[in-house]
Design an enzyme around this catalytic site. Structure first.
Site: not given
Length: 412
Positions: A244, A250, A365
């Site tokens: 994702c 990232k 998160c």
């Protein structure tokens, strides 16, 4: 000028539920001075961060109000209670704004309500301890109770207060191009971060407007988010899957750690987000990544390969990033019920795509343990060959960063 821009951004949110950060970024023009941008940003985010408290106080003075009038009144109450500006200046500016936007009658109404509301302190008499905490920090009561159950009273209070703090301007040095020390030497507005060895803090406004950003030497990324790729720590030359990936923060960090060796497949559900990843890959000089648009809950059936390392930064309720996205705390709690099965499905796909001996990181998160620790407990229960190696929760008050959860696992 500043009040008008803040009003237009907030009105768009209250009327249509617009994405606050996108609307605000469009409103902040390049030729505005930094002081003006900072003040507009503070009014917008501060008003929304404290909206439940401000609405609670406002209801004592007016029962029914149009959304345009409510927006101006909430802005005024925020400036009165939190910015400590002179009351006469707040009233004068907002009455002028109301007259320009809605006419003399609305201006007279705004003037009367603000003057009365400024004379009284906020009164919580008759409310329970949890209700007072919820209102004082402008979090819905269900969220306060959930955090208290999962973290206890003292930690919950610190989380709620951190959610209303002004977030730091954080970035990640792109080590494919430059070291952190070299970047700081080039531009002293960058300072070493508190948490990540690749992290920097910026003291000069918007990181994205710097030459360093445009040249791919740095990218915008919160420090706690930067710990995820380092936890996975993929080997040079390895095959890696990012399930994702948008917007690519990232993904590009993984590429930097691998020094552009090996190969990374990155997926996202939406084509426009794949384009966003591609844009970041180009800017950050990443050459070992292939982007794809696909539903990662179906990847195990689509792909005929397995990976040495997998990053699953899953969709989540976002309860760790409320300082940056205060509108999330006003979402209905049912969002979590809908997203937990999706996370579980993604984890199942990751399991079948991971080689024996391979490692994976699941991260979110959010601070909701049902999406984090409990989700991983269920996953490992179903797959006894998966072992938990490391698990971390970063709470937002600990390092003045986003709240983040991450868990490193290995397939035996």
């Amino acid at each position: 000028m500043e009040q008008k821009i803040a009003y237009e951004v907030l009105l768009a949110y209250f009327k249509d539920g617009s994405y606050l950060n996108i609307t605000l970024n469009k409103a902040l023009k390049a030729d505005m001075d930094r002081h003006m941008k900072n003040r507009i940003t503070r009014i917008v985010y501060g008003t929304l961060q404290n909206a439940l408290l401000l609405e609670f106080h406002l209801k004592k003075f007016v029962k029914k109000v149009k959304v345009s009038e409510k927006t101006i009144l909430l802005m005024g109450l925020y400036e009165h209670f939190f910015m400590k500006r002179p009351d006469y200046a707040i009233v004068d500016e907002l009455v002028t704004l109301a007259r320009q936007e809605k006419g003399a009658r609305t201006a007279s109404f705004i003037n009367a309500v603000l003057r009365h509301a400024f004379l009284e302190e906020i009164n919580f008499e008759g409310l329970s301890e949890d209700e007072v905490l919820a209102l004082r920090t402008s979090h819905p009561l269900w969220l306060v109770k959930m955090f208290k159950k999962q973290y206890g009273q003292d930690v919950t209070i610190q989380i709620l207060e951190a959610d209303n703090a002004i977030p730091l301007r954080s970035g990640r040095v792109n080590t494919l191009v430059i070291s952190r020390d070299e970047l700081i030497k080039e531009d002293p507005r960058f300072k070493r971060g508190f948490l990540s060895e690749d992290g920097v803090l910026f003291e000069g406004g918007n990181i994205a407007s710097t030459d360093a950003f445009k040249e791919g030497k740095v990218t915008v990324q919160d420090e706690s988010s930067q710990l995820v790729a380092r936890l996975l720590s993929p080997e040079k030359g390895s095959e890696v899957l990012d399930m994702c990936g948008a917007p690519g923060s990232k993904t590009t960090h993984l590429a930097a750690l691998m020094e552009n060796t090996g190969h990374i497949d990155v997926y996202d559900l939406y084509a426009h987000k794949e384009q966003l990843i591609q844009s970041n890959l180009k800017r950050l000089h990443v050459t070992n990544v292939t982007t794809h648009t696909a539903d990662s809950t179906k990847l195990a059936k689509m792909l005929q390969k397995q990976y040495d390392a997998i990053l699953l930064d899953g969709p989540c309720s976002g309860l760790g990033v409320l300082a940056r996205k205060p509108e999330i705390k006003y979402h209905d709690s049912s969002v979590m019920d809908e997203i937990i099965p999706i996370q579980a499905n993604l984890l199942e796909n990751a399991y079948y795509l991971l080689k024996n001996g391979g490692k994976m990181v699941y991260s979110t998160c959010t601070l909701n343990k049902k999406e984090n620790e409990k989700q991983i407990e269920r996953f490992i229960c179903h797959h006894e060959d998966m072992e938990r190696i490391e698990e971390h929760t970063i709470l937002p008050y600990q390092y003045h960063s986003d709240g983040f959860y991450m868990c490193l696992m290995r397939k035996k």
